[in-house]
Motif scaffolding. Structure first.
Motif, PDB file in Angstrom:
ATOM      1  N   SER A 147    -121.114 -36.668 -84.784  1.00 27.83           N
ATOM      2  CA  SER A 147    -122.239 -37.359 -84.145  1.00 27.83           C
ATOM      3  C   SER A 147    -123.045 -36.373 -83.303  1.00 27.83           C
ATOM      4  O   SER A 147    -122.569 -35.271 -82.999  1.00 27.83           O
ATOM      5  CB  SER A 147    -121.709 -38.471 -83.226  1.00 27.83           C
ATOM      6  OG  SER A 147    -121.139 -37.904 -82.048  1.00 27.83           O
ATOM      7  N   PRO A 148    -124.246 -36.753 -82.889  1.00 34.03           N
ATOM      8  CA  PRO A 148    -125.017 -35.867 -81.999  1.00 34.03           C
ATOM      9  C   PRO A 148    -124.245 -35.466 -80.737  1.00 34.03           C
ATOM     10  O   PRO A 148    -124.285 -34.299 -80.328  1.00 34.03           O
ATOM     11  CB  PRO A 148    -126.263 -36.692 -81.673  1.00 34.03           C
ATOM     12  CG  PRO A 148    -126.453 -37.551 -82.887  1.00 34.03           C
ATOM     13  CD  PRO A 148    -125.048 -37.914 -83.319  1.00 34.03           C
ATOM     14  N   ASP A 149    -123.503 -36.402 -80.130  1.00 31.91           N
ATOM     15  CA  ASP A 149    -122.727 -36.069 -78.928  1.00 31.91           C
ATOM     16  C   ASP A 149    -121.595 -35.093 -79.243  1.00 31.91           C
ATOM     17  O   ASP A 149    -121.337 -34.156 -78.489  1.00 31.91           O
ATOM     18  CB  ASP A 149    -122.146 -37.325 -78.278  1.00 31.91           C
ATOM     19  CG  ASP A 149    -123.213 -38.175 -77.598  1.00 31.91           C
ATOM     20  OD1 ASP A 149    -124.307 -37.652 -77.294  1.00 31.91           O
ATOM     21  OD2 ASP A 149    -122.939 -39.370 -77.365  1.00 31.91           O
ATOM     22  N   GLY A 150    -120.916 -35.305 -80.357  1.00 33.58           N
ATOM     23  CA  GLY A 150    -119.831 -34.407 -80.749  1.00 33.58           C
ATOM     24  C   GLY A 150    -120.346 -33.027 -81.125  1.00 33.58           C
ATOM     25  O   GLY A 150    -119.790 -32.008 -80.695  1.00 33.58           O
ATOM     26  N   LEU A 151    -121.420 -32.989 -81.914  1.00 34.43           N
ATOM     27  CA  LEU A 151    -122.017 -31.700 -82.291  1.00 34.43           C
ATOM     28  C   LEU A 151    -122.475 -30.939 -81.055  1.00 34.43           C
ATOM     29  O   LEU A 151    -122.338 -29.716 -80.977  1.00 34.43           O
ATOM     30  CB  LEU A 151    -123.193 -31.912 -83.244  1.00 34.43           C
ATOM     31  CG  LEU A 151    -122.835 -32.406 -84.645  1.00 34.43           C
ATOM     32  CD1 LEU A 151    -124.085 -32.840 -85.394  1.00 34.43           C
ATOM     33  CD2 LEU A 151    -122.076 -31.345 -85.421  1.00 34.43           C
ATOM     34  N   ALA A 152    -122.999 -31.654 -80.071  1.00 33.56           N
ATOM     35  CA  ALA A 152    -123.445 -31.012 -78.829  1.00 33.56           C
ATOM     36  C   ALA A 152    -122.270 -30.331 -78.123  1.00 33.56           C
ATOM     37  O   ALA A 152    -122.442 -29.249 -77.548  1.00 33.56           O
ATOM     38  CB  ALA A 152    -124.095 -32.034 -77.907  1.00 33.56           C
ATOM     39  N   LEU A 153    -121.089 -30.932 -78.184  1.00 27.01           N
ATOM     40  CA  LEU A 153    -119.923 -30.328 -77.531  1.00 27.01           C
ATOM     41  C   LEU A 153    -119.481 -29.041 -78.215  1.00 27.01           C
ATOM     42  O   LEU A 153    -119.207 -28.055 -77.557  1.00 27.01           O
ATOM     43  CB  LEU A 153    -118.749 -31.309 -77.505  1.00 27.01           C
ATOM     44  CG  LEU A 153    -118.783 -32.394 -76.456  1.00 27.01           C
ATOM     45  CD1 LEU A 153    -117.534 -33.266 -76.563  1.00 27.01           C
ATOM     46  CD2 LEU A 153    -118.886 -31.809 -75.063  1.00 27.01           C
ATOM     47  N   TRP A 154    -119.391 -29.063 -79.544  1.00 33.03           N
ATOM     48  CA  TRP A 154    -118.802 -27.891 -80.191  1.00 33.03           C
ATOM     49  C   TRP A 154    -119.804 -26.877 -80.734  1.00 33.03           C
ATOM     50  O   TRP A 154    -119.462 -25.712 -80.903  1.00 33.03           O
ATOM     51  CB  TRP A 154    -117.750 -28.268 -81.227  1.00 33.03           C
ATOM     52  CG  TRP A 154    -118.192 -28.979 -82.462  1.00 33.03           C
ATOM     53  CD1 TRP A 154    -118.404 -30.321 -82.611  1.00 33.03           C
ATOM     54  CD2 TRP A 154    -118.421 -28.390 -83.744  1.00 33.03           C
ATOM     55  NE1 TRP A 154    -118.765 -30.596 -83.907  1.00 33.03           N
ATOM     56  CE2 TRP A 154    -118.772 -29.432 -84.626  1.00 33.03           C
ATOM     57  CE3 TRP A 154    -118.362 -27.089 -84.235  1.00 33.03           C
ATOM     58  CZ2 TRP A 154    -119.064 -29.223 -85.969  1.00 33.03           C
ATOM     59  CZ3 TRP A 154    -118.651 -26.869 -85.578  1.00 33.03           C
ATOM     60  CH2 TRP A 154    -119.001 -27.924 -86.419  1.00 33.03           C
ATOM     61  N   LEU A 155    -121.044 -27.271 -80.964  1.00 35.24           N
ATOM     62  CA  LEU A 155    -122.050 -26.306 -81.414  1.00 35.24           C
ATOM     63  C   LEU A 155    -123.143 -26.053 -80.387  1.00 35.24           C
ATOM     64  O   LEU A 155    -123.725 -24.980 -80.365  1.00 35.24           O
ATOM     65  CB  LEU A 155    -122.699 -26.777 -82.716  1.00 35.24           C
ATOM     66  CG  LEU A 155    -121.912 -26.493 -83.980  1.00 35.24           C
ATOM     67  CD1 LEU A 155    -122.639 -27.059 -85.203  1.00 35.24           C
ATOM     68  CD2 LEU A 155    -121.649 -25.022 -84.156  1.00 35.24           C
ATOM     69  N   GLY A 156    -123.426 -27.049 -79.576  1.00 35.67           N
ATOM     70  CA  GLY A 156    -124.445 -26.888 -78.550  1.00 35.67           C
ATOM     71  C   GLY A 156    -125.389 -28.074 -78.525  1.00 35.67           C
ATOM     72  O   GLY A 156    -125.624 -28.719 -79.547  1.00 35.67           O
ATOM     73  N   PRO A 157    -125.939 -28.381 -77.355  1.00 36.31           N
ATOM     74  CA  PRO A 157    -126.853 -29.512 -77.212  1.00 36.31           C
ATOM     75  C   PRO A 157    -128.030 -29.409 -78.180  1.00 36.31           C
ATOM     76  O   PRO A 157    -128.532 -28.317 -78.462  1.00 36.31           O
ATOM     77  CB  PRO A 157    -127.328 -29.405 -75.769  1.00 36.31           C
ATOM     78  CG  PRO A 157    -126.242 -28.657 -75.066  1.00 36.31           C
ATOM     79  CD  PRO A 157    -125.700 -27.691 -76.086  1.00 36.31           C
ATOM     80  N   GLY A 158    -128.439 -30.575 -78.677  1.00 39.17           N
ATOM     81  CA  GLY A 158    -129.606 -30.647 -79.552  1.00 39.17           C
ATOM     82  C   GLY A 158    -129.332 -30.289 -80.995  1.00 39.17           C
ATOM     83  O   GLY A 158    -130.244 -30.252 -81.811  1.00 39.17           O
ATOM     84  N   THR A 159    -128.071 -30.036 -81.350  1.00 41.60           N
ATOM     85  CA  THR A 159    -127.753 -29.667 -82.729  1.00 41.60           C
ATOM     86  C   THR A 159    -127.907 -30.863 -83.651  1.00 41.60           C
ATOM     87  O   THR A 159    -127.385 -31.939 -83.381  1.00 41.60           O
ATOM     88  CB  THR A 159    -126.309 -29.134 -82.843  1.00 41.60           C
ATOM     89  OG1 THR A 159    -126.148 -28.034 -81.975  1.00 41.60           O
ATOM     90  CG2 THR A 159    -126.000 -28.711 -84.268  1.00 41.60           C
ATOM     91  N   ALA A 179    -130.597 -26.664 -79.252  1.00 44.59           N
ATOM     92  CA  ALA A 179    -131.675 -26.697 -78.259  1.00 44.59           C
ATOM     93  C   ALA A 179    -131.825 -25.345 -77.571  1.00 44.59           C
ATOM     94  O   ALA A 179    -132.914 -24.987 -77.128  1.00 44.59           O
ATOM     95  CB  ALA A 179    -131.420 -27.795 -77.231  1.00 44.59           C
ATOM     96  N   ALA A 180    -130.743 -24.556 -77.502  1.00 43.23           N
ATOM     97  CA  ALA A 180    -130.785 -23.235 -76.873  1.00 43.23           C
ATOM     98  C   ALA A 180    -131.348 -22.170 -77.812  1.00 43.23           C
ATOM     99  O   ALA A 180    -131.460 -21.013 -77.435  1.00 43.23           O
ATOM    100  CB  ALA A 180    -129.389 -22.832 -76.411  1.00 43.23           C
ATOM    101  N   GLY A 181    -131.668 -22.573 -79.053  1.00 36.96           N
ATOM    102  CA  GLY A 181    -132.264 -21.633 -80.001  1.00 36.96           C
ATOM    103  C   GLY A 181    -131.281 -20.920 -80.909  1.00 36.96           C
ATOM    104  O   GLY A 181    -131.682 -20.085 -81.720  1.00 36.96           O
ATOM    105  N   GLU A 182    -129.989 -21.228 -80.793  1.00 36.85           N
ATOM    106  CA  GLU A 182    -129.014 -20.633 -81.707  1.00 36.85           C
ATOM    107  C   GLU A 182    -129.194 -21.257 -83.088  1.00 36.85           C
ATOM    108  O   GLU A 182    -129.451 -22.447 -83.206  1.00 36.85           O
ATOM    109  CB  GLU A 182    -127.598 -20.866 -81.201  1.00 36.85           C
ATOM    110  CG  GLU A 182    -127.316 -20.136 -79.898  1.00 36.85           C
ATOM    111  CD  GLU A 182    -125.892 -20.345 -79.430  1.00 36.85           C
ATOM    112  OE1 GLU A 182    -124.975 -20.260 -80.260  1.00 36.85           O
ATOM    113  OE2 GLU A 182    -125.726 -20.598 -78.236  1.00 36.85           O
TER     114      GLU A 182
END
Length: 131
Positions: free
Chosen positions: A32-44, A57-60
């Motif tokens: 989910s967006p919340d889970g992806l944000a935890l392990w890959l980064g916010p906004g993924t 969101a950090a540009g990675e």
């Protein structure tokens, strides 16, 4: 060869934990967006198909290398490859969640990433317990 150093994938680290939740619950969160944000980064946002690009969101940036619904997600992340995978327990009530990262630059980076993934695992477990 030292622990964590492989012939093909360089330095790697794996962190796993059995969580007291069925695989469907763990998968729904981790993808989910919340889970992806935890392990890959916010906004993924991930498109669940091989070769699809993603950006945080950090540009990675990275690319989806593998995606099997309810089983595993494999992506490039910088110069490394990260995989999150699930293994349901026989009773169906628990699930082993695993984070694996390969192509790390050194033993030092391996230890940094071990701490990172242990922290992420704590955050995932806490978020699932809140549901």
């Amino acid at each position: 060869m030292p622990t964590g150093l492989t012939k093909d994938a360089g330095w790697q680290i794996g962190v796993s934990r059995t969580l007291p939740h069925p695989a469907s619950v763990v998968w729904d969160f981790i993808s989910s967006p919340d889970g992806l944000a935890l392990w890959l980064g916010p906004g993924t946002v991930l498109t669940p198909e091989r070769g699809a690009p993603y950006r945080t969101a950090a540009g990675e940036t990275g690319e989806v290398r593998g995606y099997r619904a309810a089983d595993r997600i494999r992506v490039t992340h910088g110069t490394t490859t990260v995989q999150v995978a699930l293994a349901p327990a026989a009773d169906g009530a628990r699930t082993m969640l695993r984070f694996h990262q390969e192509h790390l630059a050194s033993a030092e980076q391996r230890e940094q990433q071990r701490a990172h993934w242990q922290h992420i695992m704590d955050e995932v477990a806490a978020a699932l317990d809140q549901q």
